[in-house]
Design a protein around this motif. Structure first.
Motif, PDB file in Angstrom:
ATOM      1  N   SER A 299       7.140   5.288 -15.515  1.00 20.18           N
ATOM      2  CA  SER A 299       6.473   4.301 -14.671  1.00 20.18           C
ATOM      3  C   SER A 299       7.408   3.109 -14.491  1.00 20.18           C
ATOM      4  O   SER A 299       8.281   2.858 -15.332  1.00 20.18           O
ATOM      5  N   PRO A 300       7.272   2.348 -13.402  1.00 19.50           N
ATOM      6  CA  PRO A 300       8.155   1.183 -13.212  1.00 19.50           C
ATOM      7  C   PRO A 300       8.121   0.211 -14.385  1.00 19.50           C
ATOM      8  O   PRO A 300       9.159  -0.303 -14.804  1.00 19.50           O
ATOM      9  N   GLU A 301       6.920  -0.034 -14.939  1.00 19.50           N
ATOM     10  CA  GLU A 301       6.799  -0.970 -16.055  1.00 19.50           C
ATOM     11  C   GLU A 301       7.483  -0.427 -17.307  1.00 19.50           C
ATOM     12  O   GLU A 301       8.148  -1.174 -18.045  1.00 19.50           O
ATOM     13  N   ALA A 302       7.331   0.884 -17.548  1.00 17.80           N
ATOM     14  CA  ALA A 302       7.954   1.493 -18.723  1.00 17.80           C
ATOM     15  C   ALA A 302       9.472   1.471 -18.607  1.00 17.80           C
ATOM     16  O   ALA A 302      10.182   1.160 -19.577  1.00 17.80           O
ATOM     17  N   LEU A 303       9.992   1.801 -17.442  1.00 17.23           N
ATOM     18  CA  LEU A 303      11.441   1.799 -17.271  1.00 17.23           C
ATOM     19  C   LEU A 303      12.009   0.385 -17.362  1.00 17.23           C
ATOM     20  O   LEU A 303      13.097   0.182 -17.908  1.00 17.23           O
ATOM     21  N   SER A 304      11.284  -0.583 -16.831  1.00 17.49           N
ATOM     22  CA  SER A 304      11.744  -1.969 -16.941  1.00 17.49           C
ATOM     23  C   SER A 304      11.903  -2.360 -18.408  1.00 17.49           C
ATOM     24  O   SER A 304      12.901  -2.987 -18.794  1.00 17.49           O
ATOM     25  N   TRP A 305      10.920  -1.968 -19.250  1.00 20.08           N
ATOM     26  CA  TRP A 305      11.018  -2.297 -20.668  1.00 20.08           C
ATOM     27  C   TRP A 305      12.103  -1.490 -21.366  1.00 20.08           C
ATOM     28  O   TRP A 305      12.944  -2.055 -22.078  1.00 20.08           O
ATOM     29  N   SER A 306      12.111  -0.173 -21.188  1.00 19.35           N
ATOM     30  CA  SER A 306      13.054   0.649 -21.956  1.00 19.35           C
ATOM     31  C   SER A 306      14.499   0.367 -21.573  1.00 19.35           C
ATOM     32  O   SER A 306      15.393   0.454 -22.426  1.00 19.35           O
ATOM     33  N   GLU A 307      14.747  -0.009 -20.327  1.00 19.62           N
ATOM     34  CA  GLU A 307      16.114  -0.375 -19.938  1.00 19.62           C
ATOM     35  C   GLU A 307      16.580  -1.615 -20.696  1.00 19.62           C
ATOM     36  O   GLU A 307      17.759  -1.746 -21.025  1.00 19.62           O
ATOM     37  N   ARG A 308      15.659  -2.543 -20.984  1.00 18.12           N
ATOM     38  CA  ARG A 308      16.023  -3.741 -21.755  1.00 18.12           C
ATOM     39  C   ARG A 308      16.404  -3.392 -23.193  1.00 18.12           C
ATOM     40  O   ARG A 308      17.012  -4.213 -23.893  1.00 18.12           O
ATOM     41  N   CYS A 309      16.036  -2.183 -23.629  1.00 24.30           N
ATOM     42  CA  CYS A 309      16.263  -1.783 -25.023  1.00 24.30           C
ATOM     43  C   CYS A 309      17.470  -0.857 -25.198  1.00 24.30           C
ATOM     44  O   CYS A 309      17.685  -0.325 -26.289  1.00 24.30           O
ATOM     45  N   ARG A 310      18.250  -0.659 -24.160  1.00 27.05           N
ATOM     46  CA  ARG A 310      19.412   0.246 -24.272  1.00 27.05           C
ATOM     47  C   ARG A 310      20.365  -0.175 -25.384  1.00 27.05           C
ATOM     48  O   ARG A 310      21.009   0.658 -26.007  1.00 27.05           O
ATOM     49  N   HIS A 311      20.493  -1.454 -25.606  1.00 23.77           N
ATOM     50  CA  HIS A 311      21.531  -1.948 -26.527  1.00 23.77           C
ATOM     51  C   HIS A 311      20.930  -2.594 -27.764  1.00 23.77           C
ATOM     52  O   HIS A 311      21.553  -3.480 -28.368  1.00 23.77           O
ATOM     53  N   LEU A 312      19.742  -2.126 -28.163  1.00 26.43           N
ATOM     54  CA  LEU A 312      19.188  -2.580 -29.430  1.00 26.43           C
ATOM     55  C   LEU A 312      20.186  -2.317 -30.566  1.00 26.43           C
ATOM     56  O   LEU A 312      20.940  -1.344 -30.517  1.00 26.43           O
TER      57      LEU A 312
END
Length: 340
Positions: A299-312
């Motif tokens: 979903s757009p909201e899920a991808l927006s969040w998970s993309e922010r977490c690529r570099h955890l």
């Protein structure tokens, strides 16, 4: 650009928050889409008998992503949080995963632990509100270490679920108050006995990933997963039962496949729902075999969040993007046949 999903009839490519989905493909055929190439999975023979889904590490109640133990001072850790006005990210990710699994019309859904971040009643209630109404009796749940850090017993115990063409053994690997997992001798004996009663394919599931001896052979009582002794004992049980096709776990927040040393059976890790890449796993059960297909929640909201977490965890020197996503062949594959 990530080649995220490859099935017998489907390819999904993610370019940041943009999704390229290609349906209706031929099995076992070469493809090239938006500059990425590969081959669709071969389709096992016979009819499709059932489809099931799994998630793990859903972490209701979590508010900050990016902690890795306490090895750095808090002011040196780069944490990622939901933005003001956004829903809590576990709600965003899990509701999107539920929507996708509902659309897939699955015969059963299995949750492999870490339903909560701290085993609090409100966290479990949020999990239940998200997952129970859509799936009802099709939902099967076992606890993870985060659900028992204070000695709790909710969602404890093994479960055996018979579906058309396959049995799922959902194993409780938790030691209350501990991060390390375990299978007790009496529990292993019960697993052995259950497997003897089921002639058809069996897929074992649990929260903790197996310890598999590496080149050094080093064993540790504090292994971050299923204790080495319990891991070896599970392998010995599996070796006696050729109907077991694999063991699949969560806990590590990564995608990886190894082989048990004695039985040679795949021991699988599936990434978490709550952050990058944000996934759920589908199992397609045919008369002639079983396929694992990992889907990224899109979903757009899920991808927006998970993309922010690529570099955890970058501050710890961890390449989380490569670690969590893994390689496509360890996310999407057909289980190998075992000799009788």
């Amino acid at each position: 650009m990530d080649l995220t999903t490859v099935a017998d009839d489907l390819v999904v490519i993610h370019d940041g928050e943009r999704v390229h989905r290609f349906d209706g493909l031929e099995p076992d055929a070469d493809f090239e889409f938006v500059g990425l190439s590969g081959r669709t999975l071969p389709r096992p023979g016979g009819a499709l008998l059932c489809r099931i889904g799994t998630v793990n590490d859903v972490h209701f109640g979590e508010t900050e992503a990016g902690w890795l133990g306490e090895s750095l001072p808090a002011d040196q850790v780069s944490l990622v949080r939901s933005a003001p006005g956004e829903a809590p990210y576990p709600e965003t990710m899990n509701r999107a995963a539920v929507d996708e699994m509902q659309a897939a019309d699955l015969d059963a859904v299995f949750v492999k632990g870490d339903l909560s971040v701290d085993g609090q009643a409100a966290e479990w209630a949020a999990f239940e509100a998200c997952y129970r109404p859509p799936f009802g009796e099709r939902l099967h749940v076992v606890r993870g270490n985060h659900d028992a850090y204070h000695g709790q017993s909710e969602y404890a115990g093994d479960r055996w679920i018979d579906l058309e063409g396959i049995t799922i053994g959902l194993l409780d690997t938790v030691i209350p108050t501990r991060t390390t997992g375990w299978l007790r001798p009496d529990q292993l004996a019960a697993i052995d006995a259950e497997l003897a009663t089921r002639p058809g394919p069996v897929l074992l599931m649990g929260h903790h990933q197996q310890w598999i001896a590496g080149p050094s052979g080093r064993r540790s009582d504090d292994y971050f997963g299923l204790h080495p002794d319990a891991s070896d004992a599970l392998d010995e049980v599996v070796e006696r039962h050729a109907n077991v096709i694999g063991y699949t776990a969560g806990h590590t927040h990564r995608h990886r496949v190894r082989r048990m040393r004695r039985s040679g059976v795949p021991t699988i890790e599936v990434g978490c729902v709550k952050d990058f890449p944000g996934t759920w796993a589908e199992y397609r059960v045919f008369e002639g075999g079983v396929m694992q297909v990992v889907h990224r929640v899109s979903s757009p909201e899920a991808l927006s969040w998970s993309e922010r977490c690529r570099h955890l965890y970058a501050v710890y020197g961890v390449d989380y993007e490569a670690y969590a996503l893994g390689v496509v062949g360890e996310r999407c594959f057909v289980f190998p046949e075992r000799a009788a």
